[in-house]
Design a protein around this motif. Structure first.
Motif, short mmCIF file in Angstrom:
data_model
loop_
_atom_site.label_atom_id
_atom_site.label_comp_id
_atom_site.label_asym_id
_atom_site.label_seq_id
_atom_site.Cartn_x
_atom_site.Cartn_y
_atom_site.Cartn_z
N GLN A 40 15.58 10.31 50.60
CA GLN A 40 16.32 11.47 50.11
C GLN A 40 17.62 10.58 49.81
N GLU A 41 18.33 10.00 50.65
CA GLU A 41 19.58 9.12 50.67
C GLU A 41 19.83 7.76 49.55
N ALA A 42 18.19 7.12 49.75
CA ALA A 42 18.25 6.89 48.60
C ALA A 42 18.69 7.17 47.33
N PHE A 43 18.72 8.37 47.29
CA PHE A 43 18.37 9.31 45.42
C PHE A 43 19.74 9.56 46.10
N ILE A 44 20.24 10.43 46.93
CA ILE A 44 21.58 10.17 46.95
C ILE A 44 22.31 9.60 46.41
N ARG A 45 21.90 8.36 47.02
CA ARG A 45 23.41 7.22 46.64
C ARG A 45 22.85 6.77 45.28
N LEU A 46 21.94 6.83 44.83
CA LEU A 46 21.31 6.59 43.52
C LEU A 46 21.88 7.11 42.07
N TYR A 47 22.23 9.15 43.12
CA TYR A 47 23.20 9.97 42.20
C TYR A 47 24.65 9.40 42.26
N ARG A 48 24.95 9.67 43.57
CA ARG A 48 26.58 9.42 43.36
C ARG A 48 27.54 8.03 42.76
N ARG A 49 26.14 6.99 42.57
CA ARG A 49 25.95 5.29 41.96
C ARG A 49 26.61 6.24 40.21
N GLY A 50 26.10 7.66 38.94
CA GLY A 50 26.43 8.22 38.54
C GLY A 50 26.15 7.06 37.31
N ALA A 51 25.20 6.20 37.52
CA ALA A 51 24.54 5.68 35.93
C ALA A 51 23.57 4.60 37.24
N MET A 52 22.14 4.74 35.96
CA MET A 52 21.23 3.90 36.30
C MET A 52 20.83 2.90 36.12
N PRO A 53 20.86 1.68 37.55
CA PRO A 53 20.43 0.19 37.39
C PRO A 53 20.10 0.10 36.78
N GLU A 54 19.58 -1.15 35.69
CA GLU A 54 18.80 -1.31 34.91
C GLU A 54 17.20 -1.61 35.44
N THR A 55 16.88 -1.79 36.71
CA THR A 55 15.09 -1.47 37.51
C THR A 55 15.59 -0.66 38.84
N PRO A 56 16.01 1.27 37.87
CA PRO A 56 15.54 2.17 39.32
C PRO A 56 15.07 2.02 39.93
N GLU A 57 14.07 1.81 39.95
CA GLU A 57 12.88 1.79 40.90
C GLU A 57 13.21 0.59 41.52
N LEU A 58 13.01 -0.27 42.00
CA LEU A 58 13.96 -1.51 42.16
C LEU A 58 14.68 -1.22 43.31
#
Length: 164
Positions: free
Chosen positions: A37-55
């Motif tokens: 859950q914390e990993a997903f929260i950090r992604l959401y706070r980032r506000g943009a998808m990284p090149e390979t979001p799963e990795l």
């Protein structure tokens, strides 16, 4: 596709996989859920998808796990230092799964080097050699050899504990 939509799709597709990986790695379902859950929260706070979001998620979750484990180890050392001479043990694998086989597998995995354990668990979750290499900061060309060695080490420990 808007970020929010892409995030929801990614969450639906990847949260169970990330949770299973962290659960197998930690042996603690509650911790695994918190870290995923914390990993997903950090992604959401980032506000943009990284090149390979799963990795990106695996890498962030793995770093969170390592931080949580080192904090737990540090706290246990402090408790031992300040408490009466008592033996502190890790939670029993039966808390995760009552099956004897699962406990034996968890015990065997626990004896492996950290990288070997992480590689085997990522592969068991279906991650490709490229994804494993990226997540663990390895050369992709060496993943096959390293996985073979990790499997062999696991097999020796697991079969040795059974007298097979």
């Amino acid at each position: 596709m808007p970020f929010d939509e892409a995030f929801v799709q990614l969450f639906d597709a990847q949260f169970p996989r990330l949770f299973r990986y962290l659960d197998r790695l930690s042996g603690e379902p509650d911790l695994a859920a918190d870290l995923a859950q914390e990993a997903f929260i950090r992604l959401y706070r980032r506000g943009a998808m990284p090149e390979t979001p799963e990795l990106w998620l695996v890498t962030v979750a793995l770093n969170l796990f390592r931080n949580a484990r080192s904090t737990k180890t540090r706290r246990l050392r402090l408790l031992v230092r300040w408490s009466e001479p008592a033996r502190i043990t890790e939670p029993s694998p039966k808390d995760i799964d009552d099956s004897d086989t699962a406990a034996q597998v968890r015990a065997a995995l626990g004896t492996l080097e950290e990288r070997d354990r992480e590689m085997l668990l990522l592969r068991a979750e279906g991650y490709s050699y490229r994804e494993i290499a990226t997540a663990l900061k390895l050369n992709e060309a060496s993943v096959g050899t390293l996985l073979a060695r990790a499997r062999q080490a696991f097999r020796q420990v697991y079969e040795g504990s059974h007298g097979s």
